[in-house]
Design a protein around this motif. Structure first.
Motif, mmCIF file in Angstrom:
data_model
loop_
_atom_site.group_PDB
_atom_site.id
_atom_site.type_symbol
_atom_site.label_atom_id
_atom_site.label_comp_id
_atom_site.label_asym_id
_atom_site.label_seq_id
_atom_site.Cartn_x
_atom_site.Cartn_y
_atom_site.Cartn_z
ATOM 1 N N HIS A 21 -71.382 13.745 -5.205
ATOM 2 C CA HIS A 21 -70.013 13.297 -4.987
ATOM 3 C C HIS A 21 -69.045 12.727 -6.136
ATOM 4 C CE1 HIS A 21 -70.499 14.378 -0.943
ATOM 5 N NE2 HIS A 21 -71.121 13.664 -0.737
ATOM 6 N N THR A 22 -69.746 13.210 -7.692
ATOM 7 C CA THR A 22 -69.214 12.753 -8.854
ATOM 8 C C THR A 22 -68.491 13.828 -9.556
ATOM 9 O OG1 THR A 22 -71.297 12.860 -9.788
ATOM 10 C CG2 THR A 22 -70.580 10.763 -8.777
ATOM 11 N N LYS A 23 -67.748 13.528 -10.423
ATOM 12 C CA LYS A 23 -67.117 14.533 -11.193
ATOM 13 C C LYS A 23 -66.689 13.741 -12.553
ATOM 14 C CE LYS A 23 -63.349 18.371 -11.764
ATOM 15 N NZ LYS A 23 -62.063 18.888 -11.220
ATOM 16 N N ILE A 24 -67.234 14.650 -13.799
ATOM 17 C CA ILE A 24 -67.093 13.848 -15.045
ATOM 18 C C ILE A 24 -65.603 14.275 -15.453
ATOM 19 C CG2 ILE A 24 -67.656 13.898 -17.327
ATOM 20 C CD1 ILE A 24 -70.413 14.368 -16.532
ATOM 21 N N ILE A 25 -64.629 13.301 -15.633
ATOM 22 C CA ILE A 25 -63.454 13.666 -16.408
ATOM 23 C C ILE A 25 -63.471 13.677 -17.968
ATOM 24 C CG2 ILE A 25 -60.942 13.034 -16.207
ATOM 25 C CD1 ILE A 25 -62.194 14.162 -13.408
ATOM 26 N N ILE A 26 -63.938 12.315 -18.482
ATOM 27 C CA ILE A 26 -64.125 12.459 -19.930
ATOM 28 C C ILE A 26 -65.355 11.873 -20.063
ATOM 29 C CG2 ILE A 26 -63.335 11.022 -22.063
ATOM 30 C CD1 ILE A 26 -60.314 10.747 -20.439
ATOM 31 N N CYS A 27 -66.113 12.139 -21.244
ATOM 32 C CA CYS A 27 -67.588 11.800 -21.571
ATOM 33 C C CYS A 27 -67.440 11.647 -22.940
ATOM 34 C CB CYS A 27 -68.477 12.312 -20.643
ATOM 35 S SG CYS A 27 -70.011 11.832 -20.955
ATOM 36 N N SER A 28 -67.182 10.764 -23.517
ATOM 37 C CA SER A 28 -67.337 10.447 -25.154
ATOM 38 C C SER A 28 -67.925 9.032 -25.561
ATOM 39 C CB SER A 28 -65.845 10.463 -25.753
ATOM 40 O OG SER A 28 -65.180 9.494 -25.371
ATOM 41 N N ASN A 29 -68.208 9.034 -26.749
ATOM 42 C CA ASN A 29 -68.461 7.580 -27.168
ATOM 43 C C ASN A 29 -67.294 6.531 -27.049
ATOM 44 O OD1 ASN A 29 -70.377 9.452 -28.248
ATOM 45 N ND2 ASN A 29 -71.027 8.182 -30.059
ATOM 46 N N TYR A 37 -65.894 10.806 -5.057
ATOM 47 C CA TYR A 37 -65.506 11.541 -4.087
ATOM 48 C C TYR A 37 -64.032 12.176 -4.365
ATOM 49 C CZ TYR A 37 -69.036 9.473 -0.922
ATOM 50 O OH TYR A 37 -69.986 8.903 -0.155
ATOM 51 N N PRO A 38 -64.082 13.211 -5.571
ATOM 52 C CA PRO A 38 -62.906 13.903 -5.791
ATOM 53 C C PRO A 38 -62.339 14.749 -4.934
ATOM 54 C CG PRO A 38 -64.783 14.562 -7.086
ATOM 55 C CD PRO A 38 -65.221 13.458 -6.358
ATOM 56 N N GLU A 39 -63.356 15.217 -4.114
ATOM 57 C CA GLU A 39 -62.911 16.196 -2.970
ATOM 58 C C GLU A 39 -62.479 15.567 -1.636
ATOM 59 O OE1 GLU A 39 -67.071 14.739 -1.752
ATOM 60 O OE2 GLU A 39 -65.815 15.093 -3.609
ATOM 61 N N ARG A 40 -62.320 14.183 -1.785
ATOM 62 C CA ARG A 40 -61.910 13.322 -0.503
ATOM 63 C C ARG A 40 -60.845 12.424 -1.126
ATOM 64 N NH1 ARG A 40 -67.007 11.093 2.377
ATOM 65 N NH2 ARG A 40 -65.468 10.219 3.614
ATOM 66 N N PRO A 41 -59.502 12.779 -1.244
ATOM 67 C CA PRO A 41 -58.585 11.817 -1.680
ATOM 68 C C PRO A 41 -58.392 10.669 -1.153
ATOM 69 C CG PRO A 41 -57.904 14.160 -1.419
ATOM 70 C CD PRO A 41 -59.053 14.084 -0.744
ATOM 71 N N SER A 67 -57.961 3.054 -8.281
ATOM 72 C CA SER A 67 -57.897 4.035 -7.108
ATOM 73 C C SER A 67 -56.677 3.594 -6.185
ATOM 74 C CB SER A 67 -59.165 3.123 -6.048
ATOM 75 O OG SER A 67 -58.973 4.135 -4.797
ATOM 76 N N ARG A 68 -56.084 4.706 -5.948
ATOM 77 C CA ARG A 68 -54.627 4.670 -5.097
ATOM 78 C C ARG A 68 -55.084 4.294 -3.576
ATOM 79 N NH1 ARG A 68 -51.340 9.897 -7.295
ATOM 80 N NH2 ARG A 68 -51.219 9.079 -9.453
ATOM 81 N N GLN A 104 -73.185 4.728 -4.275
ATOM 82 C CA GLN A 104 -73.605 4.421 -3.347
ATOM 83 C C GLN A 104 -72.985 3.244 -2.395
ATOM 84 O OE1 GLN A 104 -76.874 5.822 -2.609
ATOM 85 N NE2 GLN A 104 -76.394 4.895 -0.649
ATOM 86 N N TYR A 105 -72.394 2.443 -3.004
ATOM 87 C CA TYR A 105 -71.723 1.400 -2.343
ATOM 88 C C TYR A 105 -70.647 1.994 -1.504
ATOM 89 C CZ TYR A 105 -68.889 -3.008 -1.449
ATOM 90 O OH TYR A 105 -68.192 -3.915 -0.915
ATOM 91 N N LEU A 106 -69.602 2.888 -1.901
ATOM 92 C CA LEU A 106 -68.623 3.602 -1.134
ATOM 93 C C LEU A 106 -69.324 4.279 -0.020
ATOM 94 C CD1 LEU A 106 -66.071 4.933 -4.067
ATOM 95 C CD2 LEU A 106 -66.160 2.709 -2.514
ATOM 96 N N SER A 107 -70.512 4.723 -0.137
ATOM 97 C CA SER A 107 -71.294 5.502 0.702
ATOM 98 C C SER A 107 -71.930 4.863 1.935
ATOM 99 C CB SER A 107 -72.370 6.407 0.128
ATOM 100 O OG SER A 107 -73.128 7.182 1.052
#
Length: 365
Positions: A21-29, A37-41, A67-68, A104-107
């Protein structure tokens, strides 16, 4: 390849595969940004990671949570927990560990979506001078159980937190109580109605108001009502005889619906002994519009407005209640559905019979 370069490469290659349940948005140095949980707003959270100087040997990774959905209180507390956790891994790659910890905490703690409401309920429960009620959290089935107490009476209800909370209201179930049936029905129905009003707009609403309507959180509002009402029931007095309506011991409750001590709740919220209520309704005067409740004040729960975050009409602002010093709401009773003329006729007939009996007694004496 430097340490940070290698860690960024590992995050890019492993994060979405190893951490569910993770999605990378930015991955840089300079910045790693991952949505959980991007699939569960209604459960989503964004983890932002930065690499400070002397990382990872002397300084742990910098963490910012956004988080909103989740409260600032939760984000602050979870950030503190993550910082403490990351310090145990100085000298090692921390990005994937931190992301996995947050997920894991959110789960494991689905009820954290209503953390503020739970803390408020715990504060409400600890009212000085009252029997302390109980609040139980059940993370596995996403529920909050309240056992509200007042005197020797109690009311238990379970609030199920849906995945789409707060867009969808809590589901109230598992009610159990030693209160009389009329009060249990009231608690069940009114608490569900309060929860419904939190997420559903009124039927009659202007287009502008409807466009601006937003669901609000329903857990605290609905359970606070159950808590306060249960606390007050055992101390409420009959407006006619001024005795407490409920007996001190639940086992002494009158179960016979025809008994004078059977408990009735009228439209305005006040409780009466059935015999007292019938006697009051059957005796003059008989005003044209019907009799009004004689209680000395409006009932604090004559409607649900106070639990919806709005001022309650009919309390201090009501001119009728303020000027007369009484409740002033028309009495409605399912077992007394007669017109004013019928009531007057019955009273006149009763008085005539009484006079006849008195004449017979005088004659015999």
């Amino acid at each position: 390849m430097g340490f940070i370069d290698q860690e960024v490469t590992d995050v890019r290659a492993k994060c979405e595969k190893q951490v569910p349940h993770t999605k990378i948005i930015i991955c840089s140095n300079s910045l790693i940004r991952v949505d959980i949980y991007p699939e569960r707003p209604n459960r989503s959270m964004t983890v932002c990671l930065r690499f400070p100087e002397n990382y990872p040997h002397n300084t742990s990774i910098l963490v910012e949570l956004k988080s909103r959905v989740y409260s600032d209180m939760l984000l602050t507390e979870l950030t503190r927990l993550i910082d403490d956790y990351a310090r145990d891994f100085l000298g090692k790659p921390q990005a994937l560990l931190v992301i996995s910890f947050a997920q894991q905490y959110l789960s494991d703690n689905p009820l954290c979506v209503c953390l503020d409401e739970i803390k408020q309920l715990r504060t409400d429960i600890k009212t000085p001078g009252s029997i302390e009620s109980l609040l139980k959290l059940k993370q596995k089935n996403q529920s909050v159980e309240l056992v509200a107490k007042g005197g020797r009476y109690s009311y238990k209800v379970t609030a199920m937190i849906p995945d789409s909370y707060p867009m969808k209201s809590v589901e109230l179930c598992g009610q159990d109580s030693n209160l009389p049936a009329v009060l249990v029905r009231y608690l069940n129905g009114q608490s569900r109605e309060i929860a419904r009003q939190c997420v559903e707009p009124p039927i009659r609403m202007s287009k502008e108001a409807l466009a601006n309507f937003r669901p609000v959180r329903s857990l605290h509002r609905s359970l606070k009502f159950c808590l306060e009402a249960t606390r007050d029931f055992h101390a409420e007095r009959c407006p006619i005889c001024n005795d407490t309506v409920l007996p001190e011991y639940p086992e002494d409750l009158e179960q016979d619906e025809n008994s004078d001590f059977y408990i009735e709740r009228v439209y305005c919220g006040h409780l009466f002994h059935q015999g007292c209520l019938k006697k009051y309704l059957a005796e003059p005067p008989f005003p044209k519009g019907g009799k009004l409740c004689p209680a000395q004040r409006r009932h604090p729960r004559s409607d649900a407005q106070t639990y919806m975050g709005k001022p309650q009409p009919g309390t201090a602002s009501s001119s009728t209640a303020t000027e007369s010093g009484v409740c002033g709401i028309k009495l409605a009773h399912d077992r007394w559905v007669v017109s004013v003329k019928t009531a007057e006729a019955r009273w006149a007939q009763k008085q005539a019979r009484q006079r006849e009996l008195e004449e017979v007694v005088d004659f015999l004496q």
